[in-house]
Design a protein around this motif. Structure first.
Motif: not given
Lengths: 133, 133
Positions: B83-84, B86-87, B89, B113, B117
């Motif tokens: 998740m991180l 994907s943004y 990081i 989640l 995803l």
DNA sequence: AAATATATTAGTGTAATACTAACTCAAGGT
DNA sequence: ACCTTGAGTTAGTATTACACTAATATATTT
């Protein structure tokens, strides 16, 4: 500025309530934190020693530094909410989870996340990411 | 199963090392946790009392229950990394942050989640989200 | 057998969190 | 004037998580 979980909770309640116009009283904070007043006093002593609040006659306000930390935690909270919401987690749960972890994130990481989320102005509940006190 | 932060660290190290074929020794765990052996023993006592590990002659292995929790924490860790990542990081930071928060997430939230995803099979480092021991 | 490495036990210390009991002090009501 | 009530505070206690040192026990290796 490193905060413990409960210091974070306390600071956030104080900041939220100041938006209502009046500073919080010990009793109100205790009710919100769901603890007895002496426990709240301990937290306030800690926040005061960190220079984040000042007190008078039982009233509590944020110092400039406290306002900054409140702003950062709030921004962190809401960016995390936006991220979770973007992957289908319901608002309520986003908020719950964010409250557990927002105070752990470094501010610069939140800024990068925010930028990659398109610099959202509002959290899923419609509260401003950048809260001015 | 609720874990403390350090119990989580300890369990993850044990699970990771079992993949290498041999169970971990106290000394190895202590080095990885960066604490003295007595501190590790305390953690192991706690994990044992929770039924997650068993010990013999200084060797530590996961019980079935321990394997399940290891699996869940690992899945949580890697989904959060995805998740991180994907943004935007960087991998390393995803892992650092995930280690601080993965043990807090409820499993069913992680599953939702994951599904949103796209049920990723691998974390940004290429490790499998579903780790079989 | 002696030396070394590892494991363990016992005891201590700190920080975070929460409590009860007791005291102070101010505001109101009678 | 007196008493009650509410709020704030102080002092002391308890629990849990985490970490340590010192001392002891056990095992391995030379």
């Amino acid at each position: 500025m490193e905060l413990t979980h409960r210091e974070r909770d306390c600071l956030v309640f104080i900041g939220n309530d100041i938006k209502g116009g009046f500073p919080d009283r010990l009793i109100d904070l205790s009710k919100k934190l769901k603890v007895k007043p002496p426990t709240t006093i301990q937290l306030l002593d800690k926040l005061e020693s960190k220079g984040l609040i000042s007190r008078k006659g039982g009233m509590v306000i944020l110092t400039d530094n406290g306002k900054k930390i409140y702003h950062d935690v709030t921004e962190s909270h809401r960016i995390i909410e936006v991220m979770l919401y973007s992957y289908g987690i319901p608002k309520g749960e986003c908020c719950e989870v964010a409250s557990e972890i927002d105070y752990v994130f470094k501010h610069d990481l939140i800024e990068r996340l925010s930028s990659n989320l398109g610099n959202p102005k509002l959290c899923p509940h419609g509260n401003p990411v950048n809260e001015e006190l």
